[in-house]
Design a protein around this motif. Sequence first.
Motif, PDB file in Angstrom:
ATOM      1  N   SER A  32     117.149 -75.155  82.080  1.00 16.90           N
ATOM      2  CA  SER A  32     115.881 -75.651  82.571  1.00 16.90           C
ATOM      3  C   SER A  32     115.420 -74.971  83.843  1.00 16.90           C
ATOM      4  O   SER A  32     114.243 -74.966  84.139  1.00 16.90           O
ATOM      5  CB  SER A  32     115.971 -77.162  82.828  1.00 16.90           C
ATOM      6  OG  SER A  32     116.981 -77.432  83.783  1.00 16.90           O
ATOM      7  N   ALA A  33     116.339 -74.409  84.643  1.00 18.52           N
ATOM      8  CA  ALA A  33     115.940 -73.824  85.920  1.00 18.52           C
ATOM      9  C   ALA A  33     115.580 -72.361  85.758  1.00 18.52           C
ATOM     10  O   ALA A  33     116.133 -71.654  84.935  1.00 18.52           O
ATOM     11  CB  ALA A  33     117.071 -73.961  86.929  1.00 18.52           C
ATOM     12  N   VAL A  34     114.617 -71.915  86.557  1.00 15.95           N
ATOM     13  CA  VAL A  34     114.241 -70.511  86.560  1.00 15.95           C
ATOM     14  C   VAL A  34     114.503 -69.952  87.944  1.00 15.95           C
ATOM     15  O   VAL A  34     114.090 -70.529  88.937  1.00 15.95           O
ATOM     16  CB  VAL A  34     112.747 -70.334  86.214  1.00 15.95           C
ATOM     17  CG1 VAL A  34     112.334 -68.894  86.391  1.00 15.95           C
ATOM     18  CG2 VAL A  34     112.500 -70.774  84.789  1.00 15.95           C
ATOM     19  N   LYS A  36     113.644 -66.996  90.333  1.00 14.83           N
ATOM     20  CA  LYS A  36     112.756 -65.848  90.520  1.00 14.83           C
ATOM     21  C   LYS A  36     113.498 -64.820  91.348  1.00 14.83           C
ATOM     22  O   LYS A  36     113.311 -64.687  92.549  1.00 14.83           O
ATOM     23  CB  LYS A  36     111.452 -66.287  91.187  1.00 14.83           C
ATOM     24  CG  LYS A  36     110.621 -67.180  90.288  1.00 14.83           C
ATOM     25  CD  LYS A  36     109.274 -67.455  90.877  1.00 14.83           C
ATOM     26  CE  LYS A  36     108.430 -68.310  89.932  1.00 14.83           C
ATOM     27  NZ  LYS A  36     107.098 -68.574  90.462  1.00 14.83           N
ATOM     28  N   GLU A 110      98.257 -69.735  82.386  1.00 16.88           N
ATOM     29  CA  GLU A 110      99.220 -70.796  82.671  1.00 16.88           C
ATOM     30  C   GLU A 110     100.301 -70.891  81.603  1.00 16.88           C
ATOM     31  O   GLU A 110     101.425 -71.316  81.866  1.00 16.88           O
ATOM     32  CB  GLU A 110      98.491 -72.130  82.804  1.00 16.88           C
ATOM     33  CG  GLU A 110      99.368 -73.323  83.159  1.00 16.88           C
ATOM     34  CD  GLU A 110     100.093 -73.180  84.487  1.00 16.88           C
ATOM     35  OE1 GLU A 110     101.084 -73.899  84.688  1.00 16.88           O
ATOM     36  OE2 GLU A 110      99.693 -72.344  85.320  1.00 16.88           O
ATOM     37  N   ASN A 113     103.358 -69.111  82.728  1.00 19.55           N
ATOM     38  CA  ASN A 113     104.111 -69.875  83.718  1.00 19.55           C
ATOM     39  C   ASN A 113     104.970 -70.935  83.046  1.00 19.55           C
ATOM     40  O   ASN A 113     106.129 -71.159  83.427  1.00 19.55           O
ATOM     41  CB  ASN A 113     103.150 -70.524  84.718  1.00 19.55           C
ATOM     42  CG  ASN A 113     103.872 -71.258  85.822  1.00 19.55           C
ATOM     43  OD1 ASN A 113     104.678 -70.688  86.550  1.00 19.55           O
ATOM     44  ND2 ASN A 113     103.594 -72.546  85.948  1.00 19.55           N
ATOM     45  N   LYS A 114     104.424 -71.591  82.027  1.00 15.40           N
ATOM     46  CA  LYS A 114     105.175 -72.633  81.309  1.00 15.40           C
ATOM     47  C   LYS A 114     106.353 -72.036  80.544  1.00 15.40           C
ATOM     48  O   LYS A 114     107.441 -72.615  80.506  1.00 15.40           O
ATOM     49  CB  LYS A 114     104.240 -73.388  80.367  1.00 15.40           C
ATOM     50  CG  LYS A 114     103.216 -74.250  81.094  1.00 15.40           C
ATOM     51  CD  LYS A 114     102.292 -74.958  80.116  1.00 15.40           C
ATOM     52  CE  LYS A 114     101.286 -75.823  80.843  1.00 15.40           C
ATOM     53  NZ  LYS A 114     100.345 -76.502  79.922  1.00 15.40           N
ATOM     54  N   THR A 117     109.031 -71.178  83.133  1.00 16.26           N
ATOM     55  CA  THR A 117     109.636 -72.382  83.696  1.00 16.26           C
ATOM     56  C   THR A 117     110.575 -73.055  82.705  1.00 16.26           C
ATOM     57  O   THR A 117     111.558 -73.686  83.099  1.00 16.26           O
ATOM     58  CB  THR A 117     108.534 -73.364  84.132  1.00 16.26           C
ATOM     59  OG1 THR A 117     107.661 -72.708  85.052  1.00 16.26           O
ATOM     60  CG2 THR A 117     109.117 -74.589  84.792  1.00 16.26           C
ATOM     61  N   ALA A 118     110.283 -72.917  81.421  1.00 14.86           N
ATOM     62  CA  ALA A 118     111.100 -73.559  80.399  1.00 14.86           C
ATOM     63  C   ALA A 118     112.381 -72.804  80.088  1.00 14.86           C
ATOM     64  O   ALA A 118     113.223 -73.287  79.331  1.00 14.86           O
ATOM     65  CB  ALA A 118     110.289 -73.719  79.117  1.00 14.86           C
ATOM     66  N   SER A 120     115.926 -70.625  81.241  1.00 15.34           N
ATOM     67  CA  SER A 120     116.933 -70.696  82.303  1.00 15.34           C
ATOM     68  C   SER A 120     117.449 -69.339  82.778  1.00 15.34           C
ATOM     69  O   SER A 120     118.049 -69.258  83.844  1.00 15.34           O
ATOM     70  CB  SER A 120     118.129 -71.519  81.826  1.00 15.34           C
ATOM     71  OG  SER A 120     118.759 -70.863  80.740  1.00 15.34           O
ATOM     72  N   ASN A 127     103.994 -62.560  90.103  1.00 14.89           N
ATOM     73  CA  ASN A 127     102.751 -63.297  89.938  1.00 14.89           C
ATOM     74  C   ASN A 127     101.694 -62.601  90.787  1.00 14.89           C
ATOM     75  O   ASN A 127     101.751 -62.625  92.015  1.00 14.89           O
ATOM     76  CB  ASN A 127     102.983 -64.747  90.396  1.00 14.89           C
ATOM     77  CG  ASN A 127     101.748 -65.612  90.298  1.00 14.89           C
ATOM     78  OD1 ASN A 127     100.684 -65.219  90.733  1.00 14.89           O
ATOM     79  ND2 ASN A 127     101.911 -66.807  89.762  1.00 14.89           N
TER      80      ASN A 127
END
Length: 310
Positions: A32-34, A36, A110, A113-114, A117-118, A120, A127
């Motif tokens: 679940s975590a991203v 960067k 967007e 981005n989703k 974010t989804a 891992s 960006n």
Amino acid sequence: MGVQTTMLRSKIRLSCFAALMALALLLSGCGSAVTKTNAAGSSPTGKIKIVAAENFLGEVASAVGGDSVEVTSVITNPNADPHDFEPTAQTSKEVSDAQVIVYVGIGYDEWMNKLVTANSSPKTVINLGEGLLGKKDGDNPHVWYIPESMPKLADALAGGLGKIDPSQADAFKKRAQEYKNSLAPLMDLVAKLKQASPVDIAVSEPVFDYMAAALNLNVIDPGFAKAIEEEADPAPGDVAALQDALKEKKVKLFVQNTQAESPTVATIVDAANANQVPVVQVTETEPQGKDYLKWMTDQLTEVQHALGIK
């Protein structure tokens, strides 16, 4: 906005998106975590995998990365609407497998981005809007019309790729500089067309506004343009004011986004033509058969003619 009205907008349903995310996770592994940050590893070909939301961003990635990268641009059809694009399972997998992600941000794409974010797996996420240009949600998202946008992206890509593959860091920087050098005709044209004092113009939508600002062209009809962008009817007062400005030649030119058809805009274009006010045609997405440089310089050449600059 910025697509032909024959292509209806459709909002991403949360339930569909949730299912898509689940499929993406099955394809790429749970999480679940991203982060960067910089990701190690590469594609089976040994190349760094990059996914760009739009093709003009992918062009910069290819130029900077050279033979060391494998670039996938998600949106390549000039008639697709990045605002409301619905990613497929294949897109989700490509994003999951990528080491570098490049997108506009500030609400423009967007969906990317989703997807990020989804997922891992650690990635370098660039960006353009928020990260490189300091914009925020609610700002005009058409940031690629800022002349400095692609040079900044090239430098950011060189830095990110250099951390993933330090052995090629100097080569990435060299190619980034070469790409920036290739944009000299665009930068020269911007400098040539920049007005010494503000010149009033009108626009159908705020697609060209950043470039207009760079040229010291003052947009007099922001209310009209915003309404058209939102597919709403402009206030009667705004329409009347714009028609008067054209009739009295208070504006030097009218900028039309040709990808958005509207009876109201068609009426304004007719009024501009009837009153010998030049109409400059622009697009939100990169036209087929052109690269970023030709796309921008062709449009600025129209501005040059409209301003009567030789």
